[in-house]
Design an enzyme around this catalytic site. Structure first.
Site, mmCIF file in Angstrom:
data_model
loop_
_atom_site.group_PDB
_atom_site.id
_atom_site.type_symbol
_atom_site.label_atom_id
_atom_site.label_comp_id
_atom_site.label_asym_id
_atom_site.label_seq_id
_atom_site.Cartn_x
_atom_site.Cartn_y
_atom_site.Cartn_z
ATOM 1 N N LYS A 132 0.833 -1.261 0.024
ATOM 2 C CA LYS A 132 -0.102 0.072 -0.067
ATOM 3 C C LYS A 132 0.894 1.447 -0.070
ATOM 4 O O LYS A 132 0.581 2.175 -0.700
ATOM 5 C CB LYS A 132 -0.799 -0.009 1.151
ATOM 6 N N ASP A 150 -6.875 1.188 1.050
ATOM 7 C CA ASP A 150 -6.867 1.384 2.393
ATOM 8 C C ASP A 150 -8.394 0.932 3.001
ATOM 9 O O ASP A 150 -9.139 0.631 2.137
ATOM 10 C CB ASP A 150 -6.471 2.635 2.851
#
Length: 228
Positions: A132, A150
């Site tokens: 991420k 997220d």
């Protein structure tokens, strides 16, 4: 005894509906941007590492004190782990994050001449940098059309039917396939901002949502929408 009820699965949006969804988000905010404050790729990388399980607001408060004294790998090493901890002590998990930022800064100097690399493999080899974080840096710092999933993007993708998936990687893979090329660069920011301010976890603001009529979420917050 009757069989246990299976959880409802959100119906997936059609390709035309996906196109319309992003067209509306783009019209609302043509040039979306991260809310993290930074002035270099290194500052961005540090800020994203610090943002894990923390708010952008909280990270910005800390980095406004930190970056004036340490905003390069060499300056961060000179600051040292203990003093770094004092600068970021208001952020969750600051002990582990301080250790990662120091180790990451050291490797940037040893392996990359003090520069933030622009490849996923090199980024993910750095301490504190997962998929991420790498996606955010590639997208924001280097203009790559990556999508970092997220909790906000995971929620929006599943609720709306844009890209349902059982985990963040499944949602990321689905978004890679479903987001039209014209919207790929900014898709990450449109979705995260929509999840942060409109499609909130506890009480989504459905009456003010510009994609309410497209969304497949069955439990929309009631109320008339002035936007449709």
């Amino acid at each position: 005894m009757s069989a246990a009820r299976k959880p409802r699965r959100t119906a997936q949006l059609s390709a035309a509906e996906v196109e319309e969804l992003f067209a509306r988000l783009a019209e609302l905010d043509p040039e979306p941007a991260t809310e993290l404050e930074y002035s270099s790729s290194y500052e961005l990388l540090v800020a994203v590492i610090l943002s894990a399980q923390a708010t952008d607001v909280g990270v910005n408060k800390a980095t406004r004190r930190l970056f004036p004294v340490a905003n390069t790998p060499a300056a961060m090493l000179a600051l040292g782990e203990e003093r770094l901890k004092r600068h970021i002590s208001t952020i969750g998990l600051f002990n582990a994050k301080a250790a990662n930022v120091i180790a990451m800064s050291r490797l940037l100097i040893e392996r990359h001449g003090g520069e933030v690399p622009n490849s996923r493999e090199a980024l993910e080899s750095l301490p504190g940098v997962g998929r991420k974080t790498a996606n955010v840096v590639l997208n924001v710092a280097f203009g790559e059309p990556t999508i970092a999933v997220d909790t906000h993007i995971f929620r929006v993708s599943n609720r709306t039917g844009l890209a349902p998936g059982k985990d963040v990687r499944a949602v990321e893979d689905a978004l890679e396939k479903r987001v039209p090329d014209a919207y790929r660069l900014h898709a990450h920011h449109w979705l995260i901002l929509h999840g942060r301010y409109t499609c909130r976890a506890r009480k989504p603001d459905c009456p003010k949502c510009v994609i309410r009529d497209l969304c497949r979420y069955p439990d929309k917050t009631p109320g008339d929408s002035p936007l449709l």
